[in-house]
Design a protein around this motif. Structure first.
Motif, PDB file in Angstrom:
ATOM      1  N   SER A  51       9.476  13.115  -5.587  1.00  0.00           N
ATOM      2  CA  SER A  51       8.038  13.378  -5.761  1.00  0.00           C
ATOM      3  C   SER A  51       7.204  12.284  -5.109  1.00  0.00           C
ATOM      4  O   SER A  51       6.174  12.568  -4.475  1.00  0.00           O
ATOM      5  CB  SER A  51       7.705  13.474  -7.253  1.00  0.00           C
ATOM      6  N   LEU A  52       7.642  11.029  -5.264  1.00  0.00           N
ATOM      7  CA  LEU A  52       6.913   9.939  -4.615  1.00  0.00           C
ATOM      8  C   LEU A  52       6.961  10.064  -3.105  1.00  0.00           C
ATOM      9  O   LEU A  52       5.961   9.808  -2.409  1.00  0.00           O
ATOM     10  CB  LEU A  52       7.513   8.592  -5.049  1.00  0.00           C
ATOM     11  N   TYR A  53       8.114  10.459  -2.558  1.00  0.00           N
ATOM     12  CA  TYR A  53       8.247  10.611  -1.113  1.00  0.00           C
ATOM     13  C   TYR A  53       7.320  11.710  -0.595  1.00  0.00           C
ATOM     14  O   TYR A  53       6.692  11.562   0.467  1.00  0.00           O
ATOM     15  CB  TYR A  53       9.699  10.934  -0.756  1.00  0.00           C
ATOM     16  N   ARG A  54       7.210  12.815  -1.333  1.00  0.00           N
ATOM     17  CA  ARG A  54       6.329  13.900  -0.923  1.00  0.00           C
ATOM     18  C   ARG A  54       4.867  13.516  -1.054  1.00  0.00           C
ATOM     19  O   ARG A  54       4.019  13.954  -0.269  1.00  0.00           O
ATOM     20  CB  ARG A  54       6.614  15.146  -1.758  1.00  0.00           C
ATOM     21  N   LEU A  55       4.556  12.691  -2.059  1.00  0.00           N
ATOM     22  CA  LEU A  55       3.172  12.264  -2.248  1.00  0.00           C
ATOM     23  C   LEU A  55       2.751  11.249  -1.197  1.00  0.00           C
ATOM     24  O   LEU A  55       1.657  11.368  -0.607  1.00  0.00           O
ATOM     25  CB  LEU A  55       3.027  11.653  -3.651  1.00  0.00           C
ATOM     26  N   ALA A  56       3.597  10.261  -0.935  1.00  0.00           N
ATOM     27  CA  ALA A  56       3.307   9.238   0.077  1.00  0.00           C
ATOM     28  C   ALA A  56       4.651   8.658   0.507  1.00  0.00           C
ATOM     29  O   ALA A  56       5.258   7.885  -0.240  1.00  0.00           O
ATOM     30  CB  ALA A  56       2.402   8.161  -0.496  1.00  0.00           C
ATOM     31  N   TRP A  57       5.113   9.083   1.696  1.00  0.00           N
ATOM     32  CA  TRP A  57       6.478   8.732   2.079  1.00  0.00           C
ATOM     33  C   TRP A  57       6.740   7.224   2.144  1.00  0.00           C
ATOM     34  O   TRP A  57       7.842   6.783   1.801  1.00  0.00           O
ATOM     35  CB  TRP A  57       6.858   9.417   3.395  1.00  0.00           C
ATOM     36  N   PRO A  58       5.764   6.364   2.547  1.00  0.00           N
ATOM     37  CA  PRO A  58       6.071   4.918   2.505  1.00  0.00           C
ATOM     38  C   PRO A  58       6.359   4.430   1.077  1.00  0.00           C
ATOM     39  O   PRO A  58       7.255   3.616   0.858  1.00  0.00           O
ATOM     40  CB  PRO A  58       4.808   4.264   3.060  1.00  0.00           C
ATOM     41  N   LEU A  59       5.571   4.956   0.110  1.00  0.00           N
ATOM     42  CA  LEU A  59       5.798   4.575  -1.284  1.00  0.00           C
ATOM     43  C   LEU A  59       7.167   5.067  -1.778  1.00  0.00           C
ATOM     44  O   LEU A  59       7.878   4.353  -2.478  1.00  0.00           O
ATOM     45  CB  LEU A  59       4.684   5.141  -2.166  1.00  0.00           C
ATOM     46  N   GLY A  60       7.529   6.283  -1.380  1.00  0.00           N
ATOM     47  CA  GLY A  60       8.822   6.829  -1.778  1.00  0.00           C
ATOM     48  C   GLY A  60       9.979   6.025  -1.216  1.00  0.00           C
ATOM     49  O   GLY A  60      10.959   5.734  -1.917  1.00  0.00           O
ATOM     50  N   ILE A  61       9.879   5.636   0.072  1.00  0.00           N
ATOM     51  CA  ILE A  61      10.941   4.850   0.698  1.00  0.00           C
ATOM     52  C   ILE A  61      11.037   3.468   0.065  1.00  0.00           C
ATOM     53  O   ILE A  61      12.134   2.966  -0.239  1.00  0.00           O
ATOM     54  CB  ILE A  61      10.693   4.745   2.211  1.00  0.00           C
ATOM     55  N   ALA A  62       9.880   2.837  -0.171  1.00  0.00           N
ATOM     56  CA  ALA A  62       9.876   1.501  -0.778  1.00  0.00           C
ATOM     57  C   ALA A  62      10.493   1.531  -2.177  1.00  0.00           C
ATOM     58  O   ALA A  62      11.283   0.647  -2.549  1.00  0.00           O
ATOM     59  CB  ALA A  62       8.448   0.964  -0.832  1.00  0.00           C
ATOM     60  N   THR A  63      10.140   2.555  -2.949  1.00  0.00           N
ATOM     61  CA  THR A  63      10.692   2.668  -4.300  1.00  0.00           C
ATOM     62  C   THR A  63      12.189   2.920  -4.256  1.00  0.00           C
ATOM     63  O   THR A  63      12.952   2.369  -5.061  1.00  0.00           O
ATOM     64  CB  THR A  63       9.985   3.798  -5.058  1.00  0.00           C
ATOM     65  N   THR A  64      12.634   3.758  -3.324  1.00  0.00           N
ATOM     66  CA  THR A  64      14.068   4.022  -3.196  1.00  0.00           C
ATOM     67  C   THR A  64      14.831   2.758  -2.847  1.00  0.00           C
ATOM     68  O   THR A  64      15.901   2.482  -3.407  1.00  0.00           O
ATOM     69  CB  THR A  64      14.309   5.094  -2.119  1.00  0.00           C
TER      70      THR A  64
END
Length: 220
Positions: A43-56
């Motif tokens: 969900s984070l990646y779909r919302l804002a992919w930089p945020l999703g990648i950083a969180t992963t």
């Protein structure tokens, strides 16, 4: 949600009556937890992919750090209980007994004590069970000490059932701690029972260079 929350909720409720809030009781919820975690990352990646990648990257890094400690850091040694049992079984003598502070360590103890070492020494799990268990526990300790030469004290379950260390406090205040052996993050302790017979006087009347005279001494 029930798959994830029900075991945690039941564990929390039961802990009001008997402490059991330990990680191993919640492994049944692990799959649901990681599914929720994965859905959150997607969900984070779909919302804002930089945020999703950083969180992963953050999640993977913390897991890698944890696994490295688990397998390679001696402080997280999985064989700590085995090391403790090897020490006490190699040093215990006839007349000794074991006190386990917390029932959660019983299965491991039984495996090493009975299956691996075939040790016939008695073992007692404290605190006593039941609504008046804590009131009965000091008397039970005194009864154990009165019928044994000493006890090996293991408290690998204390955090779940005796967070205030009441069992060890009673032992330390009333009996003799003769062995304190560190085992990685924990330790094993031996408490000796008081001697039954009074001490005997041994007369010496000896001196050293005519300056120090030893008249007698007492021993048990």
């Amino acid at each position: 949600p029930g798959y994830l929350l029900l075991p945690i909720t039941l564990g929390f409720v039961v802990s009001w009556f008997r402490s059991m809030f330990a990680p191993n009781y919640f492994m049944v919820s692990a799959s649901a937890f990681y599914l929720v975690l994965g859905l959150g990352l997607v969900s984070l990646y779909r919302l804002a992919w930089p945020l999703g990648i950083a969180t992963t990257i953050f999640v993977v890094s913390t897991q890698a750090y944890s696994l490295n400690n688990y397998f390679y850091n001696p402080l997280y040694n999985k064989s700590e209980f085995a090391d403790a049992m090897h020490y006490v079984e190699s040093h215990s003598q006839s007349g000794d007994a074991f006190i386990l502070d917390g029932a959660s360590q019983w299965t491991q103890f039984w495996y090493y004590h009975v299956v691996r070492y075939h040790d016939p020494a008695a073992a007692f799990v404290l605190p006593e069970s039941g609504p008046e268990g804590w009131q009965k526990t000091p008397g039970k300790i005194d009864q154990i000490m009165a019928t044994h030469a000493g006890i090996w004290f293991l408290d690998y379950g204390a955090l779940q059932e005796d967070a205030n260390h009441a069992v060890e406090t009673h032992l330390a205040q009333n009996y003799y701690q003769t062995i304190y052996q560190p085992i990685l993050r924990n330790r094993v302790v031996y408490y000796a029972s008081p001697p039954v017979a009074p001490p005997r006087d041994v007369l010496l009347d000896d001196s050293c260079n005519q300056s120090v005279t030893l008249k007698d001494f007492q021993h048990y």
